[in-house]
Design an enzyme around this catalytic site. Sequence first.
Site, PDB file in Angstrom:
ATOM      1  N   ASN A  10       0.866  -1.177   0.000  1.00  0.00           N
ATOM      2  CA  ASN A  10       0.000   0.000   0.000  1.00  0.00           C
ATOM      3  C   ASN A  10       0.904   1.230   0.000  1.00  0.00           C
ATOM      4  O   ASN A  10       1.526   1.534   1.011  1.00  0.00           O
ATOM      5  CB  ASN A  10      -0.897  -0.028   1.255  1.00  0.00           C
ATOM      6  CG  ASN A  10      -1.700   1.248   1.419  1.00  0.00           C
ATOM      7  OD1 ASN A  10      -1.746   2.089   0.516  1.00  0.00           O
ATOM      8  ND2 ASN A  10      -2.335   1.396   2.578  1.00  0.00           N
ATOM      9  N   GLU A 163      -5.097  -4.660  10.787  1.00  0.00           N
ATOM     10  CA  GLU A 163      -4.020  -3.692  10.981  1.00  0.00           C
ATOM     11  C   GLU A 163      -4.254  -2.932  12.285  1.00  0.00           C
ATOM     12  O   GLU A 163      -5.045  -1.971  12.304  1.00  0.00           O
ATOM     13  CB  GLU A 163      -3.994  -2.677   9.837  1.00  0.00           C
ATOM     14  CG  GLU A 163      -3.783  -3.275   8.470  1.00  0.00           C
ATOM     15  CD  GLU A 163      -3.233  -2.246   7.481  1.00  0.00           C
ATOM     16  OE1 GLU A 163      -2.134  -2.471   6.969  1.00  0.00           O
ATOM     17  OE2 GLU A 163      -3.887  -1.217   7.261  1.00  0.00           O
TER      18      GLU A 163
HETATM   19  P1  13P Z   1       3.356   0.283   7.611  1.00  0.00           P
HETATM   20  O1  13P Z   1       3.780  -1.012   6.983  1.00  0.00           O
HETATM   21  O2  13P Z   1       4.122   1.476   7.102  1.00  0.00           O
HETATM   22  O3  13P Z   1       3.316   0.191   9.111  1.00  0.00           O
HETATM   23  O4  13P Z   1       1.839   0.558   7.133  1.00  0.00           O
HETATM   24  C1  13P Z   1       0.920  -0.472   7.265  1.00  0.00           C
HETATM   25  C2  13P Z   1      -0.299  -0.080   6.556  1.00  0.00           C
HETATM   26  O5  13P Z   1      -1.049   0.793   6.978  1.00  0.00           O
HETATM   27  C3  13P Z   1      -0.601  -0.769   5.284  1.00  0.00           C
HETATM   28  O6  13P Z   1      -1.896  -0.514   4.856  1.00  0.00           O
END
Ligand code: 13P
Length: 251
Positions: A10, A163
């Site tokens: 992402n 997440e």
């Molecule tokens: P990070 O991998 O930068 O912690 O972000 C995770 C995220 O929000 C992916 O959608």
Amino acid sequence: MSQRPYIVGNWKMHGTRAMLAEARAIDRASERLMTAEVALAPPFTLIHATRNEASLIGVGAQDCHAADGGAHTGDISAAMLKDAGASFCIVGHSERRADHGETDAIVRAKAEAALKVGLGVIICVGESEAQRDAGNAEDVVLGQIEGSLPTGYNADHISIAYEPVWAIGTGRTPTLEDIAAMHQAIRGKLVSLYAEAGANIRILYGGSVNAANAAEILAVKEVGGALVGGASLTAEKFLGVIAGAPDEALD
Ligand code: 13P
């Protein structure tokens, strides 16, 4: 259904055309790294160009509007994403829930709009640090799933991304035991909502996944892949994450 982990980058609000070289390098290397199913969600402005540059990886969007079209200045419909070359759409990311006030009902409507035009969806859920500290993480996440997940669609086109908000961009991750417990709880909820088909919905983990921790996280039971932010922005870092996919997942 493929047992390979689904590893999705992402890019959030990062990326101009200069970054297409990274997408190209990720795509080329994915040919060798067949242990995972790899995809990128660049910003809207790069979807079409990324699709043209990459032939092996999936290309998707980070959001869509729930309506088919109309007077919604600045918004993008699911059909437009498909036309631009997207094959999936992330919905309900915590940054959109926080920055744009997206409720579970809005997220569900967006997911339905994407599914209706034939896009896959990755529906994001996750608790805040305060909610975890208060012992409410599981209730919050299962409530988000209940409210955000459309029912009556082909479950093959749906993935969940767990997440935890406090793990995003912080370098902090839950313990492997906590990840396992949450994914197990999510699986139970998916089966209750989708019956047998719920057993196959992929549950990705997201939040500070990097080359150093990917292998151990991807090996956790019920972790069907990863949604990766910062570590997906260069081919070098993202390929390090993809290399964490277990070999035995090979078809
Ligand atoms: P990070 O991998 O930068 O912690 O972000 C995770 C995220 O929000 C992916 O959608």
